[in-house]
Motif scaffolding. Structure first.
Motif, mmCIF file in Angstrom:
data_model
loop_
_atom_site.group_PDB
_atom_site.id
_atom_site.type_symbol
_atom_site.label_atom_id
_atom_site.label_comp_id
_atom_site.label_asym_id
_atom_site.label_seq_id
_atom_site.Cartn_x
_atom_site.Cartn_y
_atom_site.Cartn_z
ATOM 1 N N ARG A 104 33.450 60.975 66.165
ATOM 2 C CA ARG A 104 34.610 60.155 66.509
ATOM 3 C C ARG A 104 35.699 60.196 65.430
ATOM 4 N NH1 ARG A 104 35.374 57.931 70.994
ATOM 5 N NH2 ARG A 104 35.832 55.847 70.293
ATOM 6 N N LYS A 105 35.339 60.572 64.201
ATOM 7 C CA LYS A 105 36.308 60.527 63.112
ATOM 8 C C LYS A 105 36.814 61.903 62.689
ATOM 9 C CE LYS A 105 34.675 56.247 61.108
ATOM 10 N NZ LYS A 105 34.337 55.569 59.875
ATOM 11 N N ARG A 106 36.247 62.941 63.228
ATOM 12 C CA ARG A 106 36.614 64.276 62.784
ATOM 13 C C ARG A 106 36.735 65.190 63.998
ATOM 14 N NH1 ARG A 106 33.689 66.937 57.669
ATOM 15 N NH2 ARG A 106 34.240 64.902 56.859
ATOM 16 N N ASN A 107 37.886 65.848 64.128
ATOM 17 C CA ASN A 107 38.090 66.744 65.268
ATOM 18 C C ASN A 107 37.298 68.030 65.145
ATOM 19 O OD1 ASN A 107 39.959 65.193 66.782
ATOM 20 N ND2 ASN A 107 41.502 65.658 65.245
ATOM 21 N N GLY A 108 37.184 68.522 63.932
ATOM 22 C CA GLY A 108 36.473 69.764 63.724
ATOM 23 C C GLY A 108 36.062 69.909 62.278
ATOM 24 N N SER A 109 35.136 70.839 62.045
ATOM 25 C CA SER A 109 34.720 71.137 60.679
ATOM 26 C C SER A 109 34.197 72.563 60.627
ATOM 27 C CB SER A 109 33.647 70.155 60.205
ATOM 28 O OG SER A 109 32.482 70.285 60.985
ATOM 29 N N CYS A 110 34.124 73.073 59.412
ATOM 30 C CA CYS A 110 33.605 74.414 59.169
ATOM 31 C C CYS A 110 32.637 74.308 58.003
ATOM 32 C CB CYS A 110 34.748 75.368 58.832
ATOM 33 S SG CYS A 110 34.212 77.048 58.466
ATOM 34 N N SER A 111 31.405 74.707 58.224
ATOM 35 C CA SER A 111 30.408 74.621 57.159
ATOM 36 C C SER A 111 30.596 75.754 56.161
ATOM 37 C CB SER A 111 28.994 74.669 57.740
ATOM 38 O OG SER A 111 28.664 75.990 58.109
ATOM 39 N N SER A 112 29.958 75.639 55.025
ATOM 40 C CA SER A 112 30.050 76.681 54.004
ATOM 41 C C SER A 112 29.389 77.973 54.474
ATOM 42 C CB SER A 112 29.404 76.203 52.701
ATOM 43 O OG SER A 112 28.042 75.894 52.925
#
Length: 174
Positions: A104-112
């Motif tokens: 709910r707080k983050r649209n997207g992410s990319c892991s290391s």
């Protein structure tokens, strides 16, 4: 600006936080005086007022129920892999994985390790904003930070990224 919640900890600096509900939280070192904390809050009054106004201007949609969340997940699973594949080929990058979550707080992410993660609630945003989030996360495969080189790459791919970011902010549902 005397109404704030004070949280003391072993930190070294003072910090302000505004919750989604509009509460002001001040995080402070254990040994700092209340007078210094009040002065800090007063010094940042303009920042507080500005961010409270921004928060109030954001549209708020009701929280999605379980069927709507499932529908958004289904839509995201249909839309996002195609968008990621399209931009991956243009950028010549290869993500190691793709997940759809209910964050709910983050649209997207990319892991290391190069795995991308997108919130299904992104489907509530305009298509241009969705595309920005996809490009943003793929750019992290080239630049794992938000350095000037990162933003230059985003700008090269989406020259109108600033307008898209504004769309994302006004269309956000968090």
């Amino acid at each position: 600006m005397n109404t704030y919640e004070l949280i003391r900890s072993r930190r070294k600096t003072l910090a302000l936080e505004l919750t989604r509900e509009g509460r002001l939280i001040v995080r402070a070192p254990l040994r700092i005086s209340r007078r210094e904390i009040d002065a800090f809050v007063e010094k940042h009054k303009d920042w507080i007022v500005r961010h409270l106004a921004k928060q109030a201007a954001r549209p708020t949609l009701p929280p999605p129920d379980a069927p709507e969340t499932q529908a958004l997940k289904t839509q995201a699973q249909a839309v996002l892999p195609e968008r990621v594949a399209h931009w991956s080929s243009i950028m010549e990058v290869h993500p190691t994985g793709l997940r759809i979550t209910t964050a709910r707080k983050r649209n997207g992410s990319c892991s290391s390790k190069g795995s991308l993660c997108f919130s299904c609630y992104l489907m509530r945003c305009p298509e241009e904003a969705v595309e920005l989030v996809v490009v943003h996360e793929l750019c992290h495969l080239l630049h794992p930070d938000h350095s000037p080189a990162f933003w230059a790459e985003v700008a090269r791919l989406l020259p109108d990224y600033a307008a898209r970011r504004a769309l994302l902010r006004t269309g956000e549902t968090r």
